[in-house]
Design a protein around this motif. Sequence first.
Motif, PDB file in Angstrom:
ATOM      1  N   ASN A 156       0.783  -1.237   0.000  1.00  0.00           N
ATOM      2  CA  ASN A 156       0.000   0.000   0.000  1.00  0.00           C
ATOM      3  C   ASN A 156       0.812   1.282   0.000  1.00  0.00           C
ATOM      4  O   ASN A 156       0.232   2.369  -0.002  1.00  0.00           O
ATOM      5  N   SER A 170      -8.627  -1.232   4.449  1.00  0.00           N
ATOM      6  CA  SER A 170      -8.152  -2.555   4.054  1.00  0.00           C
ATOM      7  C   SER A 170      -7.871  -3.373   5.306  1.00  0.00           C
ATOM      8  O   SER A 170      -7.397  -2.835   6.305  1.00  0.00           O
ATOM      9  N   TYR A 200      -5.987  -7.125   6.401  1.00  0.00           N
ATOM     10  CA  TYR A 200      -5.180  -8.281   6.021  1.00  0.00           C
ATOM     11  C   TYR A 200      -5.306  -9.298   7.140  1.00  0.00           C
ATOM     12  O   TYR A 200      -4.721  -9.137   8.208  1.00  0.00           O
ATOM     13  N   ILE A 204     -11.994  -3.301   1.797  1.00  0.00           N
ATOM     14  CA  ILE A 204     -11.460  -4.475   1.110  1.00  0.00           C
ATOM     15  C   ILE A 204     -10.825  -5.374   2.178  1.00  0.00           C
ATOM     16  O   ILE A 204     -10.020  -4.911   2.983  1.00  0.00           O
ATOM     17  N   TRP A 209      -8.594  -8.845   2.752  1.00  0.00           N
ATOM     18  CA  TRP A 209      -7.670  -9.772   2.109  1.00  0.00           C
ATOM     19  C   TRP A 209      -7.351 -10.912   3.061  1.00  0.00           C
ATOM     20  O   TRP A 209      -7.160 -10.689   4.254  1.00  0.00           O
ATOM     21  N   GLN A 210      -7.250 -12.113   2.511  1.00  0.00           N
ATOM     22  CA  GLN A 210      -6.837 -13.266   3.300  1.00  0.00           C
ATOM     23  C   GLN A 210      -5.441 -13.687   2.854  1.00  0.00           C
ATOM     24  O   GLN A 210      -5.180 -13.876   1.666  1.00  0.00           O
ATOM     25  N   GLY A 221      -0.491  -9.744  -8.662  1.00  0.00           N
ATOM     26  CA  GLY A 221      -1.143 -10.056  -7.402  1.00  0.00           C
ATOM     27  C   GLY A 221      -0.374 -10.967  -6.470  1.00  0.00           C
ATOM     28  O   GLY A 221      -0.847 -11.292  -5.389  1.00  0.00           O
ATOM     29  N   PRO A 256      -2.130 -12.803  -1.689  1.00  0.00           N
ATOM     30  CA  PRO A 256      -3.328 -12.361  -0.967  1.00  0.00           C
ATOM     31  C   PRO A 256      -4.583 -12.671  -1.786  1.00  0.00           C
ATOM     32  O   PRO A 256      -4.604 -12.488  -2.998  1.00  0.00           O
ATOM     33  N   ARG A 257      -5.615 -13.158  -1.112  1.00  0.00           N
ATOM     34  CA  ARG A 257      -6.885 -13.475  -1.773  1.00  0.00           C
ATOM     35  C   ARG A 257      -7.935 -12.490  -1.291  1.00  0.00           C
ATOM     36  O   ARG A 257      -8.183 -12.356  -0.090  1.00  0.00           O
ATOM     37  N   ARG A 258      -8.545 -11.813  -2.229  1.00  0.00           N
ATOM     38  CA  ARG A 258      -9.562 -10.798  -1.902  1.00  0.00           C
ATOM     39  C   ARG A 258     -10.862 -11.476  -1.528  1.00  0.00           C
ATOM     40  O   ARG A 258     -11.378 -12.324  -2.268  1.00  0.00           O
ATOM     41  N   THR A 275     -13.653  -9.502  -0.461  1.00  0.00           N
ATOM     42  CA  THR A 275     -14.760  -8.556  -0.647  1.00  0.00           C
ATOM     43  C   THR A 275     -14.838  -8.075  -2.081  1.00  0.00           C
ATOM     44  O   THR A 275     -13.859  -8.104  -2.824  1.00  0.00           O
TER      45      THR A 275
END
Length: 185
Positions: free
Chosen positions: A50, A108, A110, A134, A136-137, A163, A178-180, A182
């Motif tokens: 970020n 965000s 995480y 958002i 992230w996992q 990504g 990272p898997r989004r 939302t």
Amino acid sequence: MAIKATIHKAQLQIADMDRGIYGDHNVIIARHPSETDERMMIRLLAFALNVPGDDKRGNLEFAKDLWDVDEPALWHKDYTDAVLHWIDVGQPDDKRLMRAAGRAERVSVYSFSSSTPVWWKGIESKLTRAANLIVWQIEAAQSQALAKLAERGMQLQITIQDGTVWMSTGSESVEITPRRLTAGG
């Protein structure tokens, strides 16, 4: 007598090909006594993902979330002290996230625990109004591997492409995707 924070210093060489941002960043992280290496490294990862390309609208900074409930793990504030981006790590509750969504342009999260799917299923429906959020996992195995890179003084090369993040010490490397969770943001 209270236990004090442990200071960690990291030299980050970031090559974010997805956003076209490249640069070196020297960061100092005050690690709360209750914070794990894993969580601290997720904060560094969030910083890398970020960090803005310039400082025209302020800077991304590590905040005091473990000391002050009114602060996130990181935030990007402009020069008027308005919060442009609120970044939390872990599994904050829905009330905290709704407050953050009302206070910042973007929010965000995480999350890096193996219990992330359970946590997210429990609060997802409560956050439908937070269009600027958002989540992230980070897979638990990836965050645990990242924790093994933690040292008091770190030199990390971070490459972000399509990504996927590669974080390397030169002798060890960890791949993080990272898997989004939302659709917002």
